[in-house]
Scaffold this motif. Sequence first.
Motif, mmCIF file in Angstrom:
data_model
loop_
_atom_site.group_PDB
_atom_site.id
_atom_site.type_symbol
_atom_site.label_atom_id
_atom_site.label_comp_id
_atom_site.label_asym_id
_atom_site.label_seq_id
_atom_site.Cartn_x
_atom_site.Cartn_y
_atom_site.Cartn_z
ATOM 1 N N ASP A 237 28.222 -5.627 47.220
ATOM 2 C CA ASP A 237 26.889 -5.684 47.808
ATOM 3 C C ASP A 237 25.982 -6.681 47.083
ATOM 4 O O ASP A 237 24.770 -6.645 47.220
ATOM 5 N N GLU A 238 26.591 -7.590 46.307
ATOM 6 C CA GLU A 238 25.835 -8.603 45.565
ATOM 7 C C GLU A 238 26.338 -10.000 45.925
ATOM 8 O O GLU A 238 27.433 -10.166 46.460
ATOM 9 N N TYR A 239 25.497 -10.975 45.605
ATOM 10 C CA TYR A 239 25.927 -12.372 45.694
ATOM 11 C C TYR A 239 25.383 -13.102 44.478
ATOM 12 O O TYR A 239 24.561 -12.578 43.714
ATOM 13 N N CYS A 240 25.880 -14.316 44.255
ATOM 14 C CA CYS A 240 25.538 -15.074 43.048
ATOM 15 C C CYS A 240 24.517 -16.138 43.386
ATOM 16 O O CYS A 240 24.720 -16.959 44.291
ATOM 17 N N ASN A 241 23.440 -16.142 42.624
ATOM 18 C CA ASN A 241 22.395 -17.152 42.820
ATOM 19 C C ASN A 241 21.806 -17.476 41.455
ATOM 20 O O ASN A 241 21.334 -16.582 40.749
ATOM 21 N N LEU B 85 28.628 -5.830 54.754
ATOM 22 C CA LEU B 85 29.238 -4.586 54.280
ATOM 23 C C LEU B 85 29.880 -3.810 55.421
ATOM 24 O O LEU B 85 30.693 -2.903 55.176
ATOM 25 N N ASN B 86 29.528 -4.129 56.648
ATOM 26 C CA ASN B 86 30.094 -3.494 57.837
ATOM 27 C C ASN B 86 30.253 -4.582 58.898
ATOM 28 O O ASN B 86 29.537 -4.626 59.897
ATOM 29 N N CYS B 87 31.174 -5.469 58.672
ATOM 30 C CA CYS B 87 31.298 -6.681 59.510
ATOM 31 C C CYS B 87 32.318 -6.438 60.611
ATOM 32 O O CYS B 87 33.526 -6.334 60.363
ATOM 33 N N ASP C 78 32.954 -14.009 48.584
ATOM 34 C CA ASP C 78 32.906 -15.423 48.965
ATOM 35 C C ASP C 78 33.001 -15.577 50.478
ATOM 36 O O ASP C 78 33.458 -16.584 50.988
ATOM 37 N N GLU C 79 32.549 -14.512 51.209
ATOM 38 C CA GLU C 79 32.549 -14.554 52.653
ATOM 39 C C GLU C 79 31.162 -14.151 53.184
ATOM 40 O O GLU C 79 30.418 -13.427 52.533
ATOM 41 N N VAL C 80 30.864 -14.621 54.387
ATOM 42 C CA VAL C 80 29.663 -14.217 55.099
ATOM 43 C C VAL C 80 30.104 -13.646 56.440
ATOM 44 O O VAL C 80 31.224 -13.894 56.907
ATOM 45 N N CYS C 81 29.222 -12.830 57.072
ATOM 46 C CA CYS C 81 29.535 -12.184 58.349
ATOM 47 C C CYS C 81 28.860 -12.939 59.491
ATOM 48 O O CYS C 81 27.634 -13.045 59.533
ATOM 49 N N ILE C 82 29.673 -13.479 60.408
ATOM 50 C CA ILE C 82 29.165 -14.227 61.551
ATOM 51 C C ILE C 82 29.870 -13.709 62.796
ATOM 52 O O ILE C 82 31.106 -13.709 62.873
ATOM 53 N N ASP C 83 29.052 -13.229 63.757
ATOM 54 C CA ASP C 83 29.606 -12.689 65.005
ATOM 55 C C ASP C 83 30.645 -11.614 64.740
ATOM 56 O O ASP C 83 31.691 -11.541 65.406
ATOM 57 N N GLY C 84 30.405 -10.788 63.721
ATOM 58 C CA GLY C 84 31.304 -9.686 63.440
ATOM 59 C C GLY C 84 32.589 -10.097 62.762
ATOM 60 O O GLY C 84 33.532 -9.299 62.685
#
Length: 809
Positions: free
Chosen positions: A676-680, A747-749, A759-765
Motif C-alpha cells: 500500500d506504499e510507493y516510493c517518492n 489494492l483491488n485491481c 512497480d505496477e499501476v492499475c489501469i482499466d482493472g
Amino acid sequence: MPTSRLLLALSFAVLQAVFQTLGCACGADGGGPGSTDDAGPDGQSGGCDSGSECGGACVDLAADPDHCGDCDTECEDGQACEDGTCVPEDGCPDGETDCEGGCVDTLHDPANCGECGNECGQDRTCRDGECLCNAGLVDCDGACVDVDTDVANCSGCGFSCGPLEGCVDGFCGCTEGQTFCNDVGCVDLLADASNCGGCADACPPNAACEGGDCSCAEGLELCGAAGCVDLATDGENCGECGTTCGAGTCVLGECVCDEGQVLCDVEGCADLSSDPASCGGCGNDCGAGTCVSGQCVCEEGQELCQPGGCADLLSDPAHCGDCANDCGPGSSCADGLCNCPEGQVLCGGGRGCADLSSDPTNCGQCGNDCGPNALCLFGGCGCDEGQVLCPDGGGCADLSSDPANCGQCGNDCGPGALCNGGICGCAEGLVLCPDGGGCADLSTDTAHCGDCANDCGPGAVCAAGQCGCEGQLVLCPDGGGCADLSTDTAHCGDCANDCGPGSTCSSGSCGCEDGLVLCPDGGGCADLSSDPANCAECGRACPVGATCDSGVCNCPAGQEQCGDRCIDVLADGQNCGGCGQRCGGGGFCAAGTCVCPGGLEDCNAGTATDCRDTVADPRNCGGCGVQCGQLQECVGGDCACIGGFTDCNGGPATECRDLEHDSNNCGGCGTQCADDEYCNGGSCHCRPGLTDCVAQGCVSLQADPLNCGGCLSVCNDLCQAGQCVDGCNNGRDECDGYCTDTDTDPLNCGDCGDACETDEVCIDGECRNFRPTGSCDQCPCQACTGDFSLCCSYPGGGAPICVDGDRCE
C-alpha cells in the motif's frame, strides 16, 4: 536811326512806363539798367560782354546753379550746373548714383540694387530698387525656385515630394518613361540594370538591361545568378548553363579532366580515390569525414551514414541514435535521444519541436496544419471574425470574396476571376472557364480560343475565336502551336515528327552532318563510333564513366563495369574486390579488401565490415555483440548506469534502478515498500488516496469502514466517499467492507483482493508494469519506447513513468 531800332526803343520806353505805373522798383531790386527787363528775348543783353543778363546781372547759364540753362531754373541743394543741366555735385546724371567711382542706376542695377553694394545674386533681377526672382521662379524662404521642378517646393512653397520622388510640371512623381520603385526612386525599367523590367529585378553580374530584359555582350550567355559567362571556357557553366567541370577545365564547351579523374554528372571532374564529395563513386559524399583510397573514413566516435556522411549519433540531431533518425528543427540530440525545449513536443518525421498549444502547423497534435491565415489557440485552429476555417489545411477564408474559396472551401474561381457574394464572375466581355480556368476572352485568348478547352499552342494567334498562324506556318493539333514544317526540327515534314537533338530539318526532312547517324524516335544525331549514349548502334548506352571507342564501350584502366557504372573495385566501398561487395558499417576499401579504420573493431563475421568502437558503443561494449541494458551506457568498454541511476546487481550484468522512485529499491538497493506504499524522493509513502493512520498503516479514509472519513472513525456497515453507508453504489464494488473502484484501485485491481505489485499501476482493472523515464521530468518523454511507450504521471504527482499500456490512470 533805322526803323527797327526806332521801334525797339519805343517798345522799351512803353514797357518802362508800364513798370513805373505799377510801382515796380528799379536798380538793384530788378528795375533800371542791368535788370532782366533789359535783356533780350534770349536772356542776353547788349550790356554783358559775355554770358547772359538775368535780373540786371550777367550770369553764365551753362554753369550758374541759380540760373542753369535759363534765368528761371535754379538747381537744388547738392546739385551743380553743367552744360546748362542740373546734375549732382558728385558728377552723375540725374537718376544715377556714384558707386565707387561709377554711376549706376540703383533702380535696375543687379550689382547695386536700391543702394551701392547690394548685389541680387543668381536667379534674381533688380526692379525698382528691389532684388526680385527671375521670371518663372518663386521666392521660397529667400531662395528662388522653379515650383514646376523643385522637389522641396513642388507646385508651391513648402510642398515637398517624397524622398525618392521627382517634381514634374508641379506634381510629385516621375518623368515620362520612368517608374517609381520603393527605396530607389524613379528609374527607367527599360534600361536600369538594378531594376530591369520590374522594381528590384536586378540583372546578374556583367549583364546589361535593354528594353526591360537582361542581356549579354556578343559571345556570352546569360546563366542565372552567375550572369554573363563564356560557355566555351567557364568551368561552372561549360557548354551549357549549370554544367560544372569541378576540378577539371572547360575547353571549347567540353569538360576536360586531369589524369586520374572521372567526369561526374553533377560534381564535374573528381578524383574518386580522395574527393570527399565523390568518394569511390560520383555523388558519394562523406560529409564531415575524409576520403581515403575511395572510401569514406570517419573520426573516432562517428558513424558513416549513407546518405549524410560521417555523424556522431550521440549528438547529431540529423542522425540521432540512428543514421535515419532526423530530430528536426528546434531540437537537440543528447545521448542518442532527441530532446525539445520545455513546453514543446517532438513531432516525428523530422518535423522537429512544436508548441502544440500555439503552433499553427502542429496545432493540438503533430502534423495538424491549420493552413494559411489561421491561428492556433490553446491547441485549436481558429480564424478571425467573418472567416471560415477550410479543412485539410486550407486555412482561413472569406467565402463571400475569396476567389480561391468562393462560396465554399476549395472552390477556386481561377486566374482573373472575381468572387462577389460567394459567386465566381468575370468582367464584361470575358467568360468564366470551368475547373478553375479563370476568365478568358474566347475571341482572342490563345489558351482558350473559341472554347475554354481549346489551347492553340506556342506561336499561334486567336482571332474571332479561331486559332491560326502567320504566313506559311502550319497549326499543329493538340496545342502543338505553329510550325514551319520545312525547317522546324520538332515538327519536320509533319507535326508529329521530332528529329531530335543535333539534327537539322531541310525541306521537311530530318538530317545530320557528315559522319553522324540519325537515330529514330527523336534520338537525334549521333556518332556511333564515339557517342557513349549511342555506341555502335542507336540507343546502346555505355556505363557511366566509360568511353565509346570505335563503337566499343571501355571503362578506364583499372576499373570494372558494375551495372551501369565503371568502378574501381580496389577502392570502391560499394564494390570492394568485386561488383556488389559493399564494405558498410564504417569500413573502407583498401586494395580490394574491406577494412576498419584504426581503433575500430570489425563486428561482422562476413566479408562486409561492421566497424564498431567497443570502448563506447552500448551495442558492442567491450566486445562485438555485448549490448548494454536499458538505462545503461558504455564507458571504457564496460556497461554502466547512466547518471541518476544505481547498479543494484553487483555482478557483471548491471541492473540500473532509480532509488528515488523505485518501490523495490526505495532509497537503497533491495529496500522494498509495502503493497500500500510507493516510493517518492527515496522514501516509502502511502499510495495516492491512502492516509497513514500510524499503527493501522496506510488506509483509505474514503472506503475503510474502520477509518471512514478519519482515522479510527468506525462504521457499522460500509464506507463510501468517507461516509458510512448501508451498501455500495455509483458503480463501486464492495471489497471486505470497502466500497472501491476496481478499475483504478491498485489494492483491488479488477477484482477484490487483487493487489498490484509495487512497480505496477492499475489501469482499466489491469495491473500495468512501469519503468522510470530516466532523463525526463515531464510528459511526453522520448525515453518511453517499445512496450513502455506511454508516458504517465506517477499516481500522486511524482516523476513521470513509462507505462506498458495505452492510457494513463
